[in-house]
Write a protein that holds these residues in place. Sequence first.
Motif, PDB file in Angstrom:
ATOM      1  N   ALA A 200       0.951  -1.127   0.045  1.00 37.21           N
ATOM      2  CA  ALA A 200       0.048   0.084   0.081  1.00 37.21           C
ATOM      3  C   ALA A 200       0.834   1.233  -0.094  1.00 37.21           C
ATOM      4  O   ALA A 200       0.409   2.362  -0.594  1.00 37.21           O
ATOM      5  CB  ALA A 200      -1.104  -0.138   1.210  1.00 37.21           C
ATOM      6  N   ASP A 201       2.062   1.401   0.769  1.00 37.27           N
ATOM      7  CA  ASP A 201       2.727   2.557   0.771  1.00 37.27           C
ATOM      8  C   ASP A 201       3.721   2.516  -0.562  1.00 37.27           C
ATOM      9  O   ASP A 201       4.140   3.693  -0.661  1.00 37.27           O
ATOM     10  CB  ASP A 201       3.769   2.466   1.952  1.00 37.27           C
ATOM     11  N   ALA A 202       3.439   1.661  -1.457  1.00 36.81           N
ATOM     12  CA  ALA A 202       4.189   2.013  -2.916  1.00 36.81           C
ATOM     13  C   ALA A 202       3.176   2.336  -3.764  1.00 36.81           C
ATOM     14  O   ALA A 202       3.563   2.010  -5.086  1.00 36.81           O
ATOM     15  CB  ALA A 202       5.136   0.941  -3.095  1.00 36.81           C
ATOM     16  N   THR A 203       1.819   2.594  -3.517  1.00 36.10           N
ATOM     17  CA  THR A 203       0.694   2.611  -4.477  1.00 36.10           C
ATOM     18  C   THR A 203       0.590   4.107  -4.459  1.00 36.10           C
ATOM     19  O   THR A 203       0.111   4.616  -3.177  1.00 36.10           O
ATOM     20  CB  THR A 203      -0.303   1.576  -4.172  1.00 36.10           C
ATOM     21  N   PHE A 204       0.273   4.729  -5.585  1.00 35.91           N
ATOM     22  CA  PHE A 204      -0.038   6.035  -5.816  1.00 35.91           C
ATOM     23  C   PHE A 204      -1.007   6.313  -6.618  1.00 35.91           C
ATOM     24  O   PHE A 204      -1.013   5.674  -7.708  1.00 35.91           O
ATOM     25  CB  PHE A 204       1.329   6.864  -6.181  1.00 35.91           C
ATOM     26  N   ASP A 205      -2.017   7.138  -6.308  1.00 35.18           N
ATOM     27  CA  ASP A 205      -3.378   7.248  -7.303  1.00 35.18           C
ATOM     28  C   ASP A 205      -3.883   8.666  -7.158  1.00 35.18           C
ATOM     29  O   ASP A 205      -3.741   9.248  -6.153  1.00 35.18           O
ATOM     30  CB  ASP A 205      -4.447   6.180  -6.601  1.00 35.18           C
ATOM     31  N   GLU A 206      -4.322   9.548  -8.094  1.00 30.52           N
ATOM     32  CA  GLU A 206      -4.755  10.757  -8.220  1.00 30.52           C
ATOM     33  C   GLU A 206      -5.922  10.845  -7.129  1.00 30.52           C
ATOM     34  O   GLU A 206      -5.942  11.937  -6.820  1.00 30.52           O
ATOM     35  CB  GLU A 206      -5.208  11.309  -9.498  1.00 30.52           C
ATOM     36  N   LYS A 207      -6.622   9.865  -6.895  1.00 28.94           N
ATOM     37  CA  LYS A 207      -7.642   9.935  -6.101  1.00 28.94           C
ATOM     38  C   LYS A 207      -7.282   9.953  -4.716  1.00 28.94           C
ATOM     39  O   LYS A 207      -8.093   9.975  -3.692  1.00 28.94           O
ATOM     40  CB  LYS A 207      -8.584   8.740  -6.276  1.00 28.94           C
ATOM     41  N   THR A 208      -5.942   9.688  -4.313  1.00 21.21           N
ATOM     42  CA  THR A 208      -5.626   9.613  -2.761  1.00 21.21           C
ATOM     43  C   THR A 208      -4.913  10.988  -2.447  1.00 21.21           C
ATOM     44  O   THR A 208      -4.793  11.797  -3.489  1.00 21.21           O
ATOM     45  CB  THR A 208      -4.616   8.613  -2.490  1.00 21.21           C
ATOM     46  N   GLU A 209      -4.696  11.251  -1.368  1.00 20.79           N
ATOM     47  CA  GLU A 209      -4.415  12.494  -0.817  1.00 20.79           C
ATOM     48  C   GLU A 209      -2.893  12.878  -1.236  1.00 20.79           C
ATOM     49  O   GLU A 209      -2.514  14.011  -1.477  1.00 20.79           O
ATOM     50  CB  GLU A 209      -4.594  12.579   0.780  1.00 20.79           C
ATOM     51  N   ARG A 210      -1.991  11.732  -1.189  1.00 25.82           N
ATOM     52  CA  ARG A 210      -0.948  11.546  -1.744  1.00 25.82           C
ATOM     53  C   ARG A 210      -0.648  12.096  -3.068  1.00 25.82           C
ATOM     54  O   ARG A 210       0.419  12.705  -3.607  1.00 25.82           O
ATOM     55  CB  ARG A 210      -0.125  10.303  -1.566  1.00 25.82           C
ATOM     56  N   GLY A 211      -1.665  11.804  -3.974  1.00 23.10           N
ATOM     57  CA  GLY A 211      -1.720  11.912  -5.420  1.00 23.10           C
ATOM     58  C   GLY A 211      -1.086  10.905  -6.259  1.00 23.10           C
ATOM     59  O   GLY A 211      -0.456  10.005  -5.783  1.00 23.10           O
ATOM     60  N   ALA A 212      -0.894  11.227  -7.675  1.00 27.59           N
ATOM     61  CA  ALA A 212      -0.575  10.279  -8.626  1.00 27.59           C
ATOM     62  C   ALA A 212       1.141  10.407  -8.560  1.00 27.59           C
ATOM     63  O   ALA A 212       1.472  11.335  -8.432  1.00 27.59           O
ATOM     64  CB  ALA A 212      -1.029  10.419  -9.802  1.00 27.59           C
TER      65      ALA A 212
END
Length: 164
Positions: A34-46
Amino acid sequence: LAAEPSLAGGAADSWKTKDSPLSGEWLNLWTTAADATFDEKTERGAAKVSNVVDAATGRITNVIQFTGAASKVDTLKVRLTAKSVGPSRLELTFRWVKVTFRKRLFRIFKSIIIPVPASFIARVLFLFRPKKKPPLPYFDLLYLDESLRVQRTGEGNVFVQQKA
């Protein structure tokens, strides 16, 4: 993949050599981490996630390049060193994290480097438990060829990566 010939069985043995099949830039295709997954829908962004392996020097740099316009951070680079502890296992030591900002932090810093004291903290925590050693981060190579790498970490996460 099971029927395909794999270089994984002896790849860690080639660690610290200039012609190791592990060397190069590897792009994340899929992971259970999970900590290596990034998506524009999350707070961390894509973000584009990769790692650059220099087997000859024993260095790995995990690179997270944020692609969302709202992100204040441009890149995160996590430097590790690794050593072979078996034919398909590399033991990892986290060294530092470099954060590069899109705009200067406090109008001074474009980037900052933060040392990772994890090994020191683990030793202190296990100081009073001499019979137990702190767990060391590692990954096992499950499959490797010229363009694809599959590995499982000590936490059980699987990464599928393609050579850039």
